[in-house]
Design an enzyme around this catalytic site. Structure first.
Site, mmCIF file in Angstrom:
data_model
loop_
_atom_site.group_PDB
_atom_site.id
_atom_site.type_symbol
_atom_site.label_atom_id
_atom_site.label_comp_id
_atom_site.label_asym_id
_atom_site.label_seq_id
_atom_site.Cartn_x
_atom_site.Cartn_y
_atom_site.Cartn_z
ATOM 1 N N GLU A 166 42.485 47.145 46.508
ATOM 2 C CA GLU A 166 43.480 48.338 45.412
ATOM 3 C C GLU A 166 43.797 49.995 45.652
ATOM 4 O O GLU A 166 44.170 49.602 45.391
ATOM 5 C CB GLU A 166 42.059 48.017 44.322
ATOM 6 C CG GLU A 166 41.910 47.092 42.942
ATOM 7 C CD GLU A 166 41.205 47.032 42.091
ATOM 8 O OE1 GLU A 166 42.010 46.803 40.535
ATOM 9 O OE2 GLU A 166 40.650 48.297 42.115
ATOM 10 N N ASP A 211 37.590 38.854 36.424
ATOM 11 C CA ASP A 211 35.682 38.920 36.262
ATOM 12 C C ASP A 211 35.124 37.371 35.720
ATOM 13 O O ASP A 211 33.892 37.509 36.019
ATOM 14 C CB ASP A 211 35.367 39.720 34.987
ATOM 15 C CG ASP A 211 36.298 41.443 35.428
ATOM 16 O OD1 ASP A 211 34.877 42.022 36.260
ATOM 17 O OD2 ASP A 211 37.261 41.682 35.981
ATOM 18 N N LYS A 260 37.813 49.589 49.478
ATOM 19 C CA LYS A 260 37.196 50.565 47.725
ATOM 20 C C LYS A 260 35.435 49.047 47.629
ATOM 21 O O LYS A 260 35.037 49.814 47.605
ATOM 22 C CB LYS A 260 38.370 50.144 46.302
ATOM 23 C CG LYS A 260 37.197 49.961 45.229
ATOM 24 C CD LYS A 260 38.830 49.839 44.350
ATOM 25 C CE LYS A 260 37.972 50.466 42.585
ATOM 26 N NZ LYS A 260 39.099 50.151 41.638
#
Length: 799
Positions: free
Chosen positions: A493, A355, A613
């Site tokens: 993912e 992140d 995703k």
């Protein structure tokens, strides 16, 4: 000012945890959720305090298997303060609870400018009468070890007493995330409590395996009047200070609780308990602590604020507030990374993922000392990453997908699908692209700040070791006449393997391969730019053979990027997967964001379908401006033009379920320069992710820090086209009608507070007065030079 306030009316048990997360207060050292002070953890409320970098490892049994997980620890609860009323006749009422008492005027107000949370309400006790309550709290931004709670009780047309219990509670566990509750959550041991003087209690404990000492001290006083009684009652796990305070109309009772937190990881202390007692004893009263706290926030806002009018601006400021509470100037003194869910909850166990890729670009231009500290977290764990690479049979550094205290791989081996109740293998540790993200962050930080010293030392070590890993991971395929990277996962993912394959992993993930090529080329450039003595020292230190560099050069030019149907393939074979009936699934389920869980619960697998995703291939458009992306593909020997990229964007937009909070952000960024109406749709979704809890209950487990910071950077760099380079500030603003007016100040090289404002087709740049050199500003159609003390207004061409 309304744009600085967030208010919540009424008491709604169903949304209590969401409000608690969004009303968390912190200072970069620790944070406390916005829970009500009188309730302990239960099905509705979850009071919790987390200190940055305080982890502990526990063993659990899951699905018949022994698993070990490391978690960010829920520390003892300093906030607990409960009360009940005693009428003049001596009758004692029940302890107050918002869950059982009838309330009026119940309101929480989060003041972003001042960093405070205030709760006000009235309720009626049948025996005593009506009581008005105002509670304000803070987690001190001036002193990172202090926090405080002030409660004002006001009687309406009755007299009596208020009984108050102020508690330090060590009987806490990690239980914020429902799907983790079958795991061991008892992290604290050797809890001891005591009292000091007439108004202070203390508590100390240790984490069970990491053996970190934690100490708290709390001073609770009644302001402006004497109290009927005061009793300090330490017990095994809880230190209780009981007070009985007279109350009457016109004579409110004011109770102030000030607490201090220290751990054995803190520098410049003798012992945590002694430091906590000393700090809370020396702390001023609530108004004094508040004044210094508000002053610290004012200085922070001057450095980091972003001005955008309207509702979007309010949300952006809330996002910035939470970024600054998690990663403040105090963070620069700590050995911590970027926790994906902030210091706001226990989802992802408080781990550090990739992140910082979305967080550091904003910090680089406002709080570069914090960015440097976060990169140092990675550098300290470089030896562990090198050991992980060797264990996998590779050279260089293989950073973990999830990192915690010491840099080992913390990704769990199993994860629970709440829809099916089944524990499934977790293969996300194969996301080795986290190494490329770290290298990218190093490069971007040094470009933005001009920190050559860091680039030539710690930055070079990380960048070159990550490049070494990619070079050693690439295998030459004679059939394709290309180098290939096999057995990895991309950002998507959902896809962790091929249908019916015995082993997890995918081959030639386009994002992984292109970013690996970028890392190799940046490492080669850097090695050439290093002073000769430093280059030799680096090669000697990391045991790199100079002859390997020619191989790196070849790999950086010949890594394979798969294509199908005229678009970039997410990975080799993606185009051969089945198409999903998207409309059928949208009709059957209210939300298909977590399509992987839906399909698994049906006995199927998303590995069979062209369904993603979140942005994977399109992440390339997030990291690299169009010209740089074309150059990367050209270096690899592939044609890349606007038409290929447009087709690629269209292709994956139709096949993405947006199961990640980062997905809308990346798509807004990618679309901002081409399809503005669609860009705003995704931008709005990114702004609402946590405020509206679009992921369905996940925000109560902690905010999504990367998505929050990414929305700030969408304005700062995405809409302005800002690229801070050594020779100039490059700008290429894009007119997004819904965000057509904004302003911020940034730190560029030696200039503090360079003002950037876009309004009504004009770009205004102001450089504060200093002894620094003028700034060269480059737009697509012109270049100007702005000297310190000058302001320049540029009229932008309208499409």
């Amino acid at each position: 000012m309304p744009e600085w306030l967030w208010e919540y009316e009424g008491h709604d048990p169903d949304t209590e945890r969401l409000r608690e997360s969004l009303c968390t207060l912190g200072n970069g050292y620790f944070a406390t959720r916005g829970a009500v002070p009188e309730r302990r953890a239960g099905l509705v409320h979850y009071p919790a305090t987390y200190a940055a970098g305080i982890y502990n490892r526990l063993e659990s049994t899951v699905a018949g298997r022994r698993v070990v997980n490391e978690d960010l620890v829920n520390l003892p609860n300093w906030l607990l303060l409960r009360f009940r009323l005693c009428s003049a006749g001596g009758a004692t009422g029940p302890w107050f609870s918002p869950d059982t008492h009838r309330l009026s005027g119940y309101r929480h107000t989060l003041d972003l400018r001042r960093g405070t949370l205030t709760r006000t309400f009235r309720y009626r006790d049948d025996e005593a009468g009506t009581l008005g309550v105002e509670q304000s709290r803070l987690v001190d931004m001036a002193d990172p070890h202090l926090c405080a709670l002030r409660t004002v009780f006001t009687a309406e047309e009755w007299s009596g007493e208020v009984e108050v219990e102020s508690v330090l509670d060590g009987d806490v566990t990690n239980s914020n995330v429902h799907r983790y509750r079958s795991l061991n959550g008892h992290h604290l041991t050797r809890v001891r409590t005591g009292a000091a003087g007439t108004d202070t209690t203390w508590l100390q404990c240790r984490t069970s395996s990491s053996d970190i000492g934690i100490s708290m001290a709390a001073r609770t006083v009644v302001v402006g009047q004497s109290h009927t009684s005061s009793e300090l009652r330490p017990s095994r796990h809880r230190a209780v200070h009981r007070l009985v305070v007279p109350i009457a109309p016109g004579r409110p009772a004011v109770v102030e609780k000030t607490a201090a937190l220290f751990t054995s990881r803190d520098p410049a202390i003798g012992d945590p308990l002694g430091a906590a007692l000393d700090r809370v004893t020396r702390a001023g009263d609530y108004p004094a602590v508040l004044a210094s706290h508000v002053g610290a926030w004012a200085r922070l806002w001057r450095r980091a604020d972003i001005q955008v009018p309207g509702d979007a601006g309010r949300v952006l400021r809330l996002h910035l507030f939470h970024v600054l509470q998690t990663l403040s100037p105090h963070t620069a003194e700590l050995d911590v990374g970027v926790p994906a869910r902030g210091l706001h909850g226990e989802a992802y166990r408080g781990h550090v993922f990739w992140d910082e890729l979305f967080v550091l670009p904003y910090l680089n231009l406002h709080l570069p000392e914090v960015s440097r500290a976060l990169l140092n977290y990675r550098h300290r764990r470089l030896p562990q990453a090198c050991r992980a690479a060797r264990a996998a049979g590779r050279s260089g550094a293989m950073y973990p997908w999830q990192s915690g205290s010491d840099g080992r791989e913390e990704t769990q081996e199993l994860h629970l699908n709440p829809r099916s109740g089944r524990w499934l293998p977790d293969n996300s540790r194969l996301q080795h692209h986290v190494g490329s993200a770290i290298a990218y962050n190093v490069w971007q930080y040094c470009e933005a700040t001009g920190d050559t010293e860091y680039l030539h030392t710690k930055g070079a070590e990380m960048l070159v070791q990550i490049a070494h890993f990619w070079a050693d991971s690439a295998e030459f395929d004679h059939d394709h006449h290309r180098y290939r990277i096999r057995g990895v996962l991309g950002p998507d993912e959902y896809h962790d393997g091929y249908p019916d394959a015995a082993r997890p992993g995918l081959d030639d993930n386009a994002y992984t391969n292109v970013t690996a090529a970028w890392v190799l080329s940046r490492a080669l450039d850097l090695v050439q730019r290093l002073p000769a003595w430093r280059r030799e020292e680096l090669f000697e230190r990391i045991r790199l053979d100079r002859g390997e560099l020619s191989e790196w050069e070849e790999i950086s030019r010949r890594l394979r990027v798969p294509f199908h149907d005229g678009v970039i393939s997410q990975f080799d074979g993606y185009g051969d997967l089945a198409e999903l009936d998207w409309e059928a699934y949208r009709a059957r389920y209210p939300s298909i964001r977590r399509l992987d869980r839906i399909l698994e619960a049906e006995g199927d697998t998303v590995n069979r379908y062209q369904a993603s995703k979140q942005a994977d291939v399109l992440m390339l458009g997030y990291l690299f401006p169009a010209t740089e992306l074309r150059g990367l593909f050209r270096r690899l020997g592939y044609a890349m033009d606007d038409e290929i990229w447009r087709r690629t964007v269209d292709y994956y937009l139709k096949r993405t379920s947006h199961g990640s909070t980062l997905s809308g952000l990346v798509h807004a960024w990618v679309l901002a320069r081409a399809r503005q109406a669609e860009a705003w749709t995704y931008c709005r979704e990114a702004l609402e992710q946590d405020v509206a809890d679009l992921q369905g209950g996940t925000t109560g487990e902690g905010i999504h820090l990367g998505a929050m910071a990414g929305t700030l950077d969408l304005v700062q760099r995405g809409l302005t086209g800002l690229e801070p380079r050594e020779d100039a500030l490059r700008l290429d603003p894009v007119p997004l009608p819904a965000l057509s007016e904004y302003g911020f100040s940034l730190r560029y090289r030696g200039h503090w507070g360079v003002g950037v404002r876009l309004q009504r087709g004009q770009l205004r740049l102001g450089v504060p007065d200093s002894e620094e050199s003028p700034i060269r500003v480059v737009l697509p159609d012109r270049a100007v030079t702005v000297a310190p003390g000058e302001t320049c207004t540029l009229h932008l061409a309208q499409d």
